[in-house]
Design a protein around this motif. Structure first.
Motif, PDB file in Angstrom:
ATOM      1  N   HIS A 109     -16.124  12.539  -8.699  1.00  0.00           N
ATOM      2  CA  HIS A 109     -17.585  12.609  -8.497  1.00  0.00           C
ATOM      3  C   HIS A 109     -18.150  11.233  -8.840  1.00  0.00           C
ATOM      4  O   HIS A 109     -18.472  10.957  -9.996  1.00  0.00           O
ATOM      5  N   PRO A 110     -18.216  10.344  -7.852  1.00  0.00           N
ATOM      6  CA  PRO A 110     -18.607   8.945  -8.112  1.00  0.00           C
ATOM      7  C   PRO A 110     -19.925   8.819  -8.870  1.00  0.00           C
ATOM      8  O   PRO A 110     -20.913   9.475  -8.525  1.00  0.00           O
ATOM      9  N   ASP A 111     -19.892   7.955  -9.899  1.00  0.00           N
ATOM     10  CA  ASP A 111     -21.093   7.745 -10.709  1.00  0.00           C
ATOM     11  C   ASP A 111     -21.107   6.322 -11.277  1.00  0.00           C
ATOM     12  O   ASP A 111     -21.002   6.148 -12.481  1.00  0.00           O
ATOM     13  N   PRO A 112     -21.240   5.305 -10.442  1.00  0.00           N
ATOM     14  CA  PRO A 112     -21.404   5.318  -8.979  1.00  0.00           C
ATOM     15  C   PRO A 112     -20.095   5.295  -8.216  1.00  0.00           C
ATOM     16  O   PRO A 112     -20.088   5.255  -6.992  1.00  0.00           O
ATOM     17  N   GLU A 113     -18.937   5.311  -8.917  1.00  0.00           N
ATOM     18  CA  GLU A 113     -17.651   5.260  -8.245  1.00  0.00           C
ATOM     19  C   GLU A 113     -16.638   6.081  -9.030  1.00  0.00           C
ATOM     20  O   GLU A 113     -16.822   6.367 -10.221  1.00  0.00           O
ATOM     21  N   SER A 114     -15.597   6.512  -8.333  1.00  0.00           N
ATOM     22  CA  SER A 114     -14.446   7.147  -8.969  1.00  0.00           C
ATOM     23  C   SER A 114     -13.251   6.229  -8.784  1.00  0.00           C
ATOM     24  O   SER A 114     -12.958   5.802  -7.665  1.00  0.00           O
ATOM     25  N   VAL A 115     -12.570   5.938  -9.874  1.00  0.00           N
ATOM     26  CA  VAL A 115     -11.457   4.998  -9.858  1.00  0.00           C
ATOM     27  C   VAL A 115     -10.142   5.776  -9.837  1.00  0.00           C
ATOM     28  O   VAL A 115      -9.920   6.672 -10.665  1.00  0.00           O
ATOM     29  N   LEU A 116      -9.266   5.431  -8.895  1.00  0.00           N
ATOM     30  CA  LEU A 116      -7.976   6.080  -8.731  1.00  0.00           C
ATOM     31  C   LEU A 116      -6.874   5.065  -9.005  1.00  0.00           C
ATOM     32  O   LEU A 116      -6.804   4.023  -8.336  1.00  0.00           O
ATOM     33  N   GLU A 117      -6.040   5.350  -9.977  1.00  0.00           N
ATOM     34  CA  GLU A 117      -4.922   4.460 -10.258  1.00  0.00           C
ATOM     35  C   GLU A 117      -3.888   4.597  -9.131  1.00  0.00           C
ATOM     36  O   GLU A 117      -3.866   5.595  -8.407  1.00  0.00           O
ATOM     37  N   PRO A 118      -2.995   3.603  -8.944  1.00  0.00           N
ATOM     38  CA  PRO A 118      -1.986   3.709  -7.892  1.00  0.00           C
ATOM     39  C   PRO A 118      -1.109   4.939  -8.076  1.00  0.00           C
ATOM     40  O   PRO A 118      -0.532   5.162  -9.146  1.00  0.00           O
ATOM     41  N   ALA A 119      -1.018   5.764  -7.041  1.00  0.00           N
ATOM     42  CA  ALA A 119      -0.188   6.968  -7.067  1.00  0.00           C
ATOM     43  C   ALA A 119      -0.192   7.596  -5.685  1.00  0.00           C
ATOM     44  O   ALA A 119      -1.201   7.530  -4.967  1.00  0.00           O
ATOM     45  N   PHE A 120       0.936   8.188  -5.304  1.00  0.00           N
ATOM     46  CA  PHE A 120       0.926   9.048  -4.130  1.00  0.00           C
ATOM     47  C   PHE A 120      -0.018  10.202  -4.433  1.00  0.00           C
ATOM     48  O   PHE A 120       0.083  10.850  -5.482  1.00  0.00           O
ATOM     49  N   SER A 121      -0.939  10.473  -3.526  1.00  0.00           N
ATOM     50  CA  SER A 121      -1.896  11.535  -3.802  1.00  0.00           C
ATOM     51  C   SER A 121      -2.466  12.111  -2.519  1.00  0.00           C
ATOM     52  O   SER A 121      -2.401  11.492  -1.443  1.00  0.00           O
TER      53      SER A 121
END
Length: 335
Positions: A271-283
């Motif tokens: 839920h971006p606030d203002p962004e959502s950070v995703l670490e490197p991973a197959f997803s």
């Protein structure tokens, strides 16, 4: 990063068109397409290649990963699991209550099904009717002979009466450990993340389009198959341990499911606030509302909207989701 088309193998229970409405595509007249297998390298039990995901370029995802496993999955994951993503993600639309069933755990699957995986699973509720419930675990201890009689004679009312009927609503996150008898009630659309198998032992089949007596025991016979069932009482306190979320460790991220899920898989609400950070991973990313942009360190940005599903390779690097959008991200357990 790749947007995926729907992958809906035919099933034996009915949907209600929720997946197709969610994804913005026309629903078939045949209601028996209640599941969307997302970024799947898992096939239906004894029905390969049914269930496998085909990428937009026509290649099976399983073949693409086999060709470049470290690019897709990362070096540490490949060291632990080889070219196997180690998860399966689905959209599931319960147009009717599913039959009561159970999935074996890893020791049972290793001993009897030649698989390192059982089928622990978990659900993120996207939509739910006001009276929606899931049946989860027996509310009292059940003796082996009692369970065998219920199944052999299809005493469905007695079986259901012995389970916990657990109310659910949109936003809930529920873990269902392998071995626990369960049935998803009608009126629910959910994201399911699970171990990558299609192992199910049917406790109930009467009224469904399947011959459970012949096909409901994984070819093992019911005497053996029923030994994978958790017959112990799931008290309210035990059930509480299967529900809940945790604070995320990155901006705009909420961790879904309790610590009991950690050996099997992970999922996050973005839920971006203002962004959502995703670490490197197959997803696998399922966009549940709004629209936004998924940006990647090593890939072109991807515009996404509600109903989209995307597979993200490890090689995309650090990713950021921006905009008035919410999504569920599913990924393998950390090696």
């Amino acid at each position: 990063m790749t947007l995926l088309p729907a992958n809906t193998p035919r099933s034996f229970y009915r949907g209600a068109g929720r997946i197709h409405r969610f994804r913005g595509v026309a629903a078939p007249e045949d209601p028996f397409y209640p599941e969307d297998w997302i970024a799947s390298t898992t096939s239906r039990f004894q029905q390969a290649p049914l269930g496998l995901t085909t990428l937009p370029d026509g290649q099976l995802l399983a073949d693409a990963i086999a060709e470049s496993p470290k690019w897709w999955l990362g070096k540490e994951h490949v060291a632990a699991h080889g070219a196997d993503p180690a998860i399966l993600v689905k959209l599931l639309d319960a147009g009717q209550r599913l039959p009561l069933h159970v999935h074996p755990d890893r020791p049972f699957a290793t001993d009897h099904l030649a698989s390192p995986y059982g089928k622990t699973e978990a659900w993120v509720i996207v939509e739910a009717a006001p009276d929606a419930v899931v049946h989860l675990g027996f509310a009292r201890d059940v003796e082996p002979e009692e369970l065998a009689d219920w199944v052999a004679n299809q005493r469905v009312d007695a079986m259901l009466a012995a389970t916990n009927a657990v109310p659910v609503r949109a936003g809930d996150a529920v873990l269902c450990p392998a071995g626990v008898p369960h049935a998803i009630g009608a009126g629910i659309l959910l994201v399911e993340v699970q171990e990558p198998t299609d192992f199910s032992v049917l406790l109930e089949w009467e009224g469904f389009a399947i011959d459970g007596a012949a096909a409901g025991h994984l070819g093992l016979g019911y005497d053996l198959a029923l030994s994978c069932v958790d017959r112990a009482a799931w008290t309210p306190d035990r059930l509480t341990g299967l529900r809940g979320t945790r604070a995320g460790d990155r901006p705009g991220v909420q961790r879904l499911f309790t610590e009991l899920a950690d050996p099997f898989f992970a999922a996050e609400r973005l839920h971006p606030d203002p962004e959502s950070v995703l670490e490197p991973a197959f997803s696998v990313v399922v966009v549940t509302s709004g629209s936004g942009v998924l940006e990647a360190e090593h890939d072109a940005p991807l515009a996404v909207r509600a109903g989209d599903t995307a597979v993200v390779p490890y090689a995309a690097g650090r990713c950021v989701l921006r905009g008035p959008v919410e999504a569920v991200r599913c990924k393998p357990a950390t090696p």
